[in-house]
Scaffold this motif. Structure first.
Motif, PDB file in Angstrom:
ATOM      1  N   ALA A 221       0.815  -1.219   0.000  1.00 35.63           N
ATOM      2  CA  ALA A 221       0.000   0.000   0.000  1.00 35.63           C
ATOM      3  C   ALA A 221       0.847   1.266   0.000  1.00 35.63           C
ATOM      4  O   ALA A 221       0.493   2.261  -0.634  1.00 35.63           O
ATOM      5  N   VAL A 222       1.973   1.248   0.711  1.00 31.21           N
ATOM      6  CA  VAL A 222       2.716   2.510   0.926  1.00 31.21           C
ATOM      7  C   VAL A 222       4.190   2.420   0.532  1.00 31.21           C
ATOM      8  O   VAL A 222       4.975   3.294   0.883  1.00 31.21           O
ATOM      9  N   PHE A 223       4.584   1.388  -0.221  1.00 39.44           N
ATOM     10  CA  PHE A 223       6.009   1.177  -0.484  1.00 39.44           C
ATOM     11  C   PHE A 223       6.640   2.373  -1.202  1.00 39.44           C
ATOM     12  O   PHE A 223       6.017   3.067  -1.992  1.00 39.44           O
ATOM     13  N   SER A 224       7.922   2.565  -0.885  1.00 38.90           N
ATOM     14  CA  SER A 224       8.706   3.612  -1.543  1.00 38.90           C
ATOM     15  C   SER A 224      10.176   3.252  -1.405  1.00 38.90           C
ATOM     16  O   SER A 224      10.603   2.777  -0.353  1.00 38.90           O
ATOM     17  N   GLY A 225      10.946   3.488  -2.451  1.00 36.86           N
ATOM     18  CA  GLY A 225      12.364   3.151  -2.406  1.00 36.86           C
ATOM     19  C   GLY A 225      12.578   1.658  -2.599  1.00 36.86           C
ATOM     20  O   GLY A 225      11.727   0.935  -3.101  1.00 36.86           O
ATOM     21  N   GLY A 226      13.756   1.198  -2.163  1.00 37.43           N
ATOM     22  CA  GLY A 226      14.133  -0.189  -2.431  1.00 37.43           C
ATOM     23  C   GLY A 226      14.913  -0.279  -3.728  1.00 37.43           C
ATOM     24  O   GLY A 226      15.137   0.717  -4.424  1.00 37.43           O
ATOM     25  N   SER A 227      15.343  -1.487  -4.072  1.00 38.18           N
ATOM     26  CA  SER A 227      16.192  -1.677  -5.251  1.00 38.18           C
ATOM     27  C   SER A 227      15.460  -2.462  -6.334  1.00 38.18           C
ATOM     28  O   SER A 227      14.661  -3.356  -6.032  1.00 38.18           O
ATOM     29  N   PHE A 228      15.778  -2.125  -7.579  1.00 37.83           N
ATOM     30  CA  PHE A 228      15.362  -2.952  -8.715  1.00 37.83           C
ATOM     31  C   PHE A 228      16.628  -3.338  -9.475  1.00 37.83           C
ATOM     32  O   PHE A 228      17.389  -2.476  -9.922  1.00 37.83           O
ATOM     33  N   ILE A 229      16.845  -4.644  -9.593  1.00 37.17           N
ATOM     34  CA  ILE A 229      18.046  -5.152 -10.270  1.00 37.17           C
ATOM     35  C   ILE A 229      17.631  -6.168 -11.319  1.00 37.17           C
ATOM     36  O   ILE A 229      16.816  -7.056 -11.046  1.00 37.17           O
ATOM     37  N   TYR A 230      18.229  -6.019 -12.499  1.00 41.17           N
ATOM     38  CA  TYR A 230      18.056  -7.031 -13.540  1.00 41.17           C
ATOM     39  C   TYR A 230      19.433  -7.366 -14.104  1.00 41.17           C
ATOM     40  O   TYR A 230      20.182  -6.469 -14.510  1.00 41.17           O
ATOM     41  N   VAL A 231      19.768  -8.660 -14.116  1.00 36.87           N
ATOM     42  CA  VAL A 231      21.036  -9.118 -14.680  1.00 36.87           C
ATOM     43  C   VAL A 231      20.714  -9.946 -15.925  1.00 36.87           C
ATOM     44  O   VAL A 231      20.029 -10.977 -15.832  1.00 36.87           O
ATOM     45  N   PRO A 232      21.190  -9.504 -17.116  1.00 37.17           N
ATOM     46  CA  PRO A 232      20.850 -10.196 -18.369  1.00 37.17           C
ATOM     47  C   PRO A 232      21.444 -11.612 -18.435  1.00 37.17           C
ATOM     48  O   PRO A 232      22.343 -11.958 -17.651  1.00 37.17           O
ATOM     49  N   PRO A 233      20.975 -12.435 -19.359  1.00 34.76           N
ATOM     50  CA  PRO A 233      21.466 -13.821 -19.479  1.00 34.76           C
ATOM     51  C   PRO A 233      22.984 -13.870 -19.619  1.00 34.76           C
ATOM     52  O   PRO A 233      23.586 -13.125 -20.399  1.00 34.76           O
ATOM     53  N   GLY A 234      23.595 -14.752 -18.844  1.00 32.58           N
ATOM     54  CA  GLY A 234      25.022 -15.020 -18.968  1.00 32.58           C
ATOM     55  C   GLY A 234      25.947 -14.008 -18.325  1.00 32.58           C
ATOM     56  O   GLY A 234      27.163 -14.225 -18.267  1.00 32.58           O
ATOM     57  N   VAL A 235      25.440 -12.894 -17.832  1.00 28.91           N
ATOM     58  CA  VAL A 235      26.305 -11.865 -17.230  1.00 28.91           C
ATOM     59  C   VAL A 235      26.606 -12.230 -15.770  1.00 28.91           C
ATOM     60  O   VAL A 235      25.692 -12.465 -14.984  1.00 28.91           O
TER      61      VAL A 235
END
Length: 463
Positions: free
Chosen positions: A178-192
């Protein structure tokens, strides 16, 4: 090692505070208006506002966990959003002075220079600084705060957001949704394969504040990542609330190691939901250290959804005087030939209570699965307590193997006497014995974190 000097250097225990002003303040209390204020301030799409409002309705219908019913947490006496602005900076020179001073004092910029591949630093509701090494960015690795993740990478974020931890999972996942804010978003592509760790640091600075970061990590096929997070807050007389949600997805043949070192002041309720989903032959490892807080409730979970997936949860918790460390681990074997390992260590000091709650479930039609669980508890004083609640369920399948070991021990008087006879004072002797108790688990942390955790343990003993 000169323990006295180390204790002096760390005497504030992260427990410092700088006065600061905020441009955005949702005020005290939780209502639809609070949620609309957060969503409007962050310029969110209509679908996300609808998601938040639905989660708020779910939050109102769910009861508090039994362990919190006597605490009378006043949700209307908490601030749910405080920010100087929602754009994180890519240079420490651009970060507001009082915020930069906080992270300088915690040593974050120095760590970034020495051995990290990227850093995110969150101050109250929003990320103040976020940067990843240019070489990783060229490889397609994404490391931003969740606000930027939603705006710039909606095709990935929306696909996985809320799929591992739905809003209705528990009362505090609903509150976070309901109230989230901040935090991390990480995506690592295939094979990296990201060779150096990425790190996020979460800081509560304000009084009567609730921090609700939302972290989403997706490691694509054959990729590898180590992610570390640290948390602190100054001590106030009033209550603070930390209710984070972490979702991680490890695709086929990938590896993800998630390391947490939390060092909250003893006015913080630390109520966190962490869960990972491992696909075929993927590996997820949680390494968790919980120090401080008034009450911690946290049970990292791994769902082994496809064949040959592996899961490991290593945790250490220290319950000091009048604290509850209600921690544990959950592993769900949904597919055959999956393996898991749980190692939990706890230390109870004074009237502290360390409680382990574990769940290992082997689902129907899952065969040839293996789990090993070990829980060790150490009691320092006569009034310190420990509890263990393991649940093991095998619904079917063949050739499944499970093992659970548990031990409870007290400080050995003979060892104390032996050390004191050699001129070591009692608190130092206890500290040495505790270090021996947790040493094999602390060695799983990166060197810098391991040293810091040992010093924090010394502080807990000394206090």
């Amino acid at each position: 090692m000169n323990i006295s000097n180390n204790l002096e250097e760390l005497s504030d225990h992260g427990d410092f505070h700088y006065n600061t002003s905020y441009e955005y303040d949702a005020g005290l209390g939780l209502s639809e208006k609070t949620i609309e204020y957060i969503s409007k301030t962050k310029s969110e799409d209509d679908w996300l506002l609808a998601f938040r409002k639905k989660a708020y309705e779910i939050f109102k219908t769910l009861a508090l966990p039994t362990a919190l019913k006597k605490d009378n947490i006043d949700f209307n006496n908490i601030r749910y959003y405080l920010s100087k602005g929602n754009e994180s900076k890519r240079s420490w020179d651009e970060v507001p002075t009082e915020i930069k001073k906080t992270f300088d004092r915690l040593g974050i910029p120095e760590k970034e220079k020495k051995y990290l591949a990227g850093v995110e630093a969150q101050f109250d509701s929003e990320s103040a600084y976020s940067r990843i090494k240019d070489t990783l960015a060229k490889d397609g690795v994404i490391f931003v705060d969740s606000t930027i993740g939603l705006k710039n990478y909606p095709e990935i974020f929306k696909k996985f957001f809320g799929t591992v931890v739905p809003a209705a999972d528990n009362k505090f996942s609903a509150l976070n949704s309901a109230v989230f804010s901040g935090g991390s978003f990480i995506y690592v592509p295939p094979g990296v394969k990201v060779k150096q760790p990425l790190q996020a640091y979460f800081r509560i600075n304000a009084k009567n504040f609730g921090q609700f970061e939302r972290t989403l990590i997706v490691v694509d096929e054959g990729a590898e990542l180590t992610y570390m997070e640290g948390c602190t807050a100054p001590k106030f007389e009033t209550t603070a609330l930390h209710a984070a949600v972490v979702e991680i997805i490890a695709k086929k043949n990938s590896k993800l190691q998630y390391i947490t070192a939390q060092n909250w002041s003893n006015n913080v309720y630390n109520l966190v939901t962490k869960r990972g989903l491992a696909y075929e032959n993927a590996e997820i490892k949680w390494i968790d250290c919980n120090i401080g807080s008034k009450k911690t409730m946290k049970y990292p979970c791994i769902i082994l959804s496809e064949e040959r997936a592996k899961g490991e949860i290593l945790s250490v918790a220290i319950a000091s005087h009048n604290q509850l460390q209600d921690t544990g681990a959950k592993i769900i074997h949904q597919a055959s030939s999956t393996t898991s390992n749980i190692l939990s260590k706890s230390i109870s000091i004074g009237t502290g209570l360390a409680s382990y709650k574990g769940l290992v479930n082997i689902c129907e039609n899952a065969s040839n699965c293996r789990n090993n669980t070990r829980c060790d508890a150490l009691l320092i004083n006569q009034n310190s307590r420990t509890e263990t609640y393991p649940i093991i369920t095998v619904c079917g399948g063949r050739k499944n193997y499970l093992q659970h070991e548990a031990s409870i021990s007290k400080i050995d008087d003979e060892k104390l006497y032996y050390l004191q006879q050699r001129g070591i004072r009692e608190k130092q002797a206890i500290s040495l014995i505790i270090n021996g108790f947790v040493n094999d688990l602390i060695n799983e942390f990166p060197l810098e974190y391991g040293i810091e955790i040992k010093r924090l343990i010394e502080l807990e003993i000394d206090s």
